[in-house]
Design a protein around this motif. Structure first.
Motif, PDB file in Angstrom:
ATOM      1  N   PRO A 118     -13.079  -9.497  17.510  1.00 53.38           N
ATOM      2  CA  PRO A 118     -13.959 -10.697  17.105  1.00 53.38           C
ATOM      3  C   PRO A 118     -15.077 -10.413  16.023  1.00 53.38           C
ATOM      4  CG  PRO A 118     -15.144  -8.683  18.270  1.00 53.38           C
ATOM      5  CD  PRO A 118     -14.097  -8.886  18.275  1.00 53.38           C
ATOM      6  N   HIS A 119     -14.577  -9.449  15.241  1.00 50.52           N
ATOM      7  CA  HIS A 119     -15.574  -9.638  13.911  1.00 50.52           C
ATOM      8  C   HIS A 119     -15.583 -10.187  12.811  1.00 50.52           C
ATOM      9  CE1 HIS A 119     -16.252  -5.840  15.626  1.00 50.52           C
ATOM     10  NE2 HIS A 119     -14.814  -6.018  15.988  1.00 50.52           N
ATOM     11  N   VAL A 120     -14.307 -11.029  12.602  1.00 51.11           N
ATOM     12  CA  VAL A 120     -14.373 -11.953  12.156  1.00 51.11           C
ATOM     13  C   VAL A 120     -14.644 -14.120  12.314  1.00 51.11           C
ATOM     14  CG1 VAL A 120     -12.846 -13.138   9.813  1.00 51.11           C
ATOM     15  CG2 VAL A 120     -12.621 -11.523  10.905  1.00 51.11           C
ATOM     16  N   THR A 162       0.775  -1.782  -0.247  1.00 53.78           N
ATOM     17  CA  THR A 162       0.240   0.284  -0.045  1.00 53.78           C
ATOM     18  C   THR A 162       0.716   1.003  -0.272  1.00 53.78           C
ATOM     19  OG1 THR A 162       0.010   0.240   2.725  1.00 53.78           O
ATOM     20  CG2 THR A 162      -1.456  -1.080   0.993  1.00 53.78           C
ATOM     21  N   LEU A 163       2.200   0.811   0.213  1.00 59.68           N
ATOM     22  CA  LEU A 163       2.837   2.519   0.370  1.00 59.68           C
ATOM     23  C   LEU A 163       2.837   3.114  -0.714  1.00 59.68           C
ATOM     24  CD1 LEU A 163       5.312   1.541   3.773  1.00 59.68           C
ATOM     25  CD2 LEU A 163       3.152   3.648   3.203  1.00 59.68           C
ATOM     26  N   ALA A 164       3.167   2.133  -1.984  1.00 60.03           N
ATOM     27  CA  ALA A 164       4.232   2.516  -3.225  1.00 60.03           C
ATOM     28  C   ALA A 164       2.433   2.496  -4.078  1.00 60.03           C
ATOM     29  CB  ALA A 164       4.482   1.575  -3.711  1.00 60.03           C
ATOM     30  N   GLU A 165       2.608   4.472  -3.924  1.00 62.42           N
ATOM     31  CA  GLU A 165       1.838   4.819  -5.128  1.00 62.42           C
ATOM     32  C   GLU A 165       0.371   4.089  -5.928  1.00 62.42           C
ATOM     33  OE1 GLU A 165      -1.087   7.281  -3.688  1.00 62.42           O
ATOM     34  OE2 GLU A 165       0.500   7.402  -1.706  1.00 62.42           O
ATOM     35  N   GLU A 166       2.442   4.093  -6.699  1.00 57.88           N
ATOM     36  CA  GLU A 166       2.422   3.684  -7.963  1.00 57.88           C
ATOM     37  C   GLU A 166       1.741   2.069  -7.958  1.00 57.88           C
ATOM     38  OE1 GLU A 166       6.390   2.184  -6.864  1.00 57.88           O
ATOM     39  OE2 GLU A 166       5.136   4.092  -6.939  1.00 57.88           O
ATOM     40  N   ASN A 167       1.120   0.843  -7.681  1.00 55.97           N
ATOM     41  CA  ASN A 167       0.229   0.159  -7.481  1.00 55.97           C
ATOM     42  C   ASN A 167      -0.773   0.125  -7.123  1.00 55.97           C
ATOM     43  OD1 ASN A 167       2.585  -2.023  -6.300  1.00 55.97           O
ATOM     44  ND2 ASN A 167       2.776  -1.497  -4.408  1.00 55.97           N
ATOM     45  N   ASN A 168      -1.449   1.457  -6.901  1.00 58.28           N
ATOM     46  CA  ASN A 168      -2.973   1.534  -6.611  1.00 58.28           C
ATOM     47  C   ASN A 168      -3.407   0.274  -6.172  1.00 58.28           C
ATOM     48  OD1 ASN A 168      -5.224   3.302  -7.817  1.00 58.28           O
ATOM     49  ND2 ASN A 168      -5.254   1.723  -9.223  1.00 58.28           N
ATOM     50  N   CYS A 169      -3.371  -0.053  -4.821  1.00 63.18           N
ATOM     51  CA  CYS A 169      -3.573  -1.404  -3.692  1.00 63.18           C
ATOM     52  C   CYS A 169      -4.203  -0.892  -2.838  1.00 63.18           C
ATOM     53  CB  CYS A 169      -2.290  -2.180  -3.580  1.00 63.18           C
ATOM     54  SG  CYS A 169      -2.314  -3.292  -3.089  1.00 63.18           S
ATOM     55  N   ARG A 170      -4.816  -1.318  -2.484  1.00 65.17           N
ATOM     56  CA  ARG A 170      -5.625  -1.419  -0.912  1.00 65.17           C
ATOM     57  C   ARG A 170      -5.810  -2.814  -0.137  1.00 65.17           C
ATOM     58  NH1 ARG A 170      -8.613   2.883  -1.227  1.00 65.17           N
ATOM     59  NH2 ARG A 170      -8.307   4.166  -2.548  1.00 65.17           N
ATOM     60  N   ALA A 171      -5.128  -3.114   0.907  1.00 67.19           N
ATOM     61  CA  ALA A 171      -4.893  -4.062   0.978  1.00 67.19           C
ATOM     62  C   ALA A 171      -6.032  -3.794   2.777  1.00 67.19           C
ATOM     63  CB  ALA A 171      -3.757  -4.091   2.146  1.00 67.19           C
ATOM     64  N   ILE A 172      -6.840  -5.269   2.019  1.00 66.94           N
ATOM     65  CA  ILE A 172      -7.238  -5.596   3.912  1.00 66.94           C
ATOM     66  C   ILE A 172      -7.043  -6.918   4.633  1.00 66.94           C
ATOM     67  CG2 ILE A 172      -9.960  -6.333   4.238  1.00 66.94           C
ATOM     68  CD1 ILE A 172     -11.053  -5.798   1.942  1.00 66.94           C
ATOM     69  N   TYR A 173      -6.823  -6.994   5.671  1.00 66.59           N
ATOM     70  CA  TYR A 173      -5.904  -7.780   6.837  1.00 66.59           C
ATOM     71  C   TYR A 173      -7.044  -8.287   7.452  1.00 66.59           C
ATOM     72  CZ  TYR A 173      -2.262 -10.125   8.900  1.00 66.59           C
ATOM     73  OH  TYR A 173      -1.256 -11.037   9.659  1.00 66.59           O
ATOM     74  N   MET A 174      -7.325  -9.948   7.180  1.00 71.39           N
ATOM     75  CA  MET A 174      -8.489 -10.111   7.863  1.00 71.39           C
ATOM     76  C   MET A 174      -8.046 -11.345   8.907  1.00 71.39           C
ATOM     77  SD  MET A 174     -12.287 -10.972   6.852  1.00 71.39           S
ATOM     78  CE  MET A 174     -12.650  -8.926   6.449  1.00 71.39           C
ATOM     79  N   THR A 175      -7.858 -11.595   9.673  1.00 75.06           N
ATOM     80  CA  THR A 175      -7.942 -12.152  10.867  1.00 75.06           C
ATOM     81  C   THR A 175      -8.219 -12.594  11.539  1.00 75.06           C
ATOM     82  OG1 THR A 175      -5.920 -12.417  12.619  1.00 75.06           O
ATOM     83  CG2 THR A 175      -6.346 -10.754  13.214  1.00 75.06           C
ATOM     84  N   ILE A 176      -8.922 -14.397  12.106  1.00 77.59           N
ATOM     85  CA  ILE A 176      -9.587 -14.840  12.734  1.00 77.59           C
ATOM     86  C   ILE A 176      -8.626 -15.120  14.215  1.00 77.59           C
ATOM     87  CG2 ILE A 176     -10.759 -15.816  11.307  1.00 77.59           C
ATOM     88  CD1 ILE A 176      -9.666 -18.406  12.125  1.00 77.59           C
ATOM     89  N   ASP A 177      -7.322 -14.415  14.280  1.00 71.78           N
ATOM     90  CA  ASP A 177      -6.617 -15.299  15.375  1.00 71.78           C
ATOM     91  C   ASP A 177      -6.015 -13.835  16.254  1.00 71.78           C
ATOM     92  OD1 ASP A 177      -4.607 -15.530  13.811  1.00 71.78           O
ATOM     93  OD2 ASP A 177      -4.004 -16.836  14.282  1.00 71.78           O
ATOM     94  N   ASP A 178      -5.980 -12.829  15.329  1.00 70.59           N
ATOM     95  CA  ASP A 178      -5.357 -11.566  16.438  1.00 70.59           C
ATOM     96  C   ASP A 178      -6.088 -10.967  16.721  1.00 70.59           C
ATOM     97  OD1 ASP A 178      -2.866 -12.371  16.447  1.00 70.59           O
ATOM     98  OD2 ASP A 178      -2.229 -12.201  13.784  1.00 70.59           O
ATOM     99  N   THR A 179      -5.775  -9.875  17.163  1.00 67.15           N
ATOM    100  CA  THR A 179      -6.549  -8.386  17.313  1.00 67.15           C
ATOM    101  C   THR A 179      -6.089  -7.101  16.250  1.00 67.15           C
ATOM    102  OG1 THR A 179      -4.860  -7.401  19.100  1.00 67.15           O
ATOM    103  CG2 THR A 179      -7.333  -9.548  19.601  1.00 67.15           C
ATOM    104  N   VAL A 180      -7.758  -6.464  16.430  1.00 67.57           N
ATOM    105  CA  VAL A 180      -6.821  -5.471  15.280  1.00 67.57           C
ATOM    106  C   VAL A 180      -6.067  -4.459  16.526  1.00 67.57           C
ATOM    107  CG1 VAL A 180      -7.718  -3.393  14.758  1.00 67.57           C
ATOM    108  CG2 VAL A 180      -8.469  -4.909  14.911  1.00 67.57           C
ATOM    109  N   GLN A 181      -5.758  -4.207  17.688  1.00 67.46           N
ATOM    110  CA  GLN A 181      -4.680  -4.045  18.458  1.00 67.46           C
ATOM    111  C   GLN A 181      -3.663  -4.259  17.940  1.00 67.46           C
ATOM    112  OE1 GLN A 181      -5.683  -3.429  22.644  1.00 67.46           O
ATOM    113  NE2 GLN A 181      -3.512  -2.578  22.529  1.00 67.46           N
TER     114      GLN A 181
END
Length: 182
Positions: free
Chosen positions: A158-160, A61-80
């Motif tokens: 607990p959202h996933v 996501t750091l490289a603007e030329e990637n035109n990229c969005r990332a969704i990091y979804m996990t079932i065993d880690d918290t957002v924090q």
């Protein structure tokens, strides 16, 4: 896998590959030898899977030329937990131009992010306390910018509950940002 293959075929030979500013050597391999393949990362607990996932997705996501969005979804880690890892990565990356830390960035680690007052008092005797607080501020600001622009989304317990949650999230973002890589 079917839609992944279709996306890959649609891009054809015009796809120049993704820029990975934090690891250009890995980018060469990722964009050539591994192009069009699904990469699965496994291992025992505390092996670094989540850290690598946050590092890789933040890097994309750091490289603007990637035109990229990332969704990091996990079932065993918290957002924090994941947000803490991202802040440490971004703080280190964005301080690599500091004279004292040229090229490497401030030696940020997760402990500094989770317990800044404690580590600040220890770093004070090495004249690094202010640098740590400035690096933390930079990391937080950059992480918040990526979140505000919806370029990096972290969804954790607990959202996933299952893969359907993941499919719905990707679908939603593809509808909103149909010209971006998700």
């Amino acid at each position: 896998l079917g839609s992944f293959k279709e996306d890959f075929d649609a891009k054809g030979s015009d796809f120049p590959g993704y820029a990975l500013p934090m690891m250009p050597e890995f980018a060469k391999r990722f964009n050539n030898d591994w192009r069009g393949k699904m990469i699965a990362i496994g291992g025992t607990e505390n092996a670094g899977k989540s850290s690598f996932g946050v590092f890789m997705s933040t890097n994309l996501t750091l490289a603007e030329e990637n035109n990229c969005r990332a969704i990091y979804m996990t079932i065993d880690d918290t957002v924090q937990t994941l947000f803490t890892k991202q802040i440490a990565i971004l703080a280190k990356w964005h301080t690599r131009d500091w004279a004292k830390y040229k090229g490497q960035g401030f030696p940020m680690n997760l402990n500094y992010v989770t317990r800044p007052r404690y580590w600040g008092s220890i770093l004070r005797e090495f004249n690094m306390e202010d640098d740590m607080y400035n690096a933390l501020q930079i990391g937080y600001q950059e992480a918040m910018r990526l979140a505000r622009e919806e370029r990096y989304i972290i969804i954790g317990i607990p959202h996933v509950h299952d893969l359907n949650d993941f499919r719905r999230s990707i679908s939603r973002f593809r509808n909103i940002y149909h010209n971006d890589n998700i």
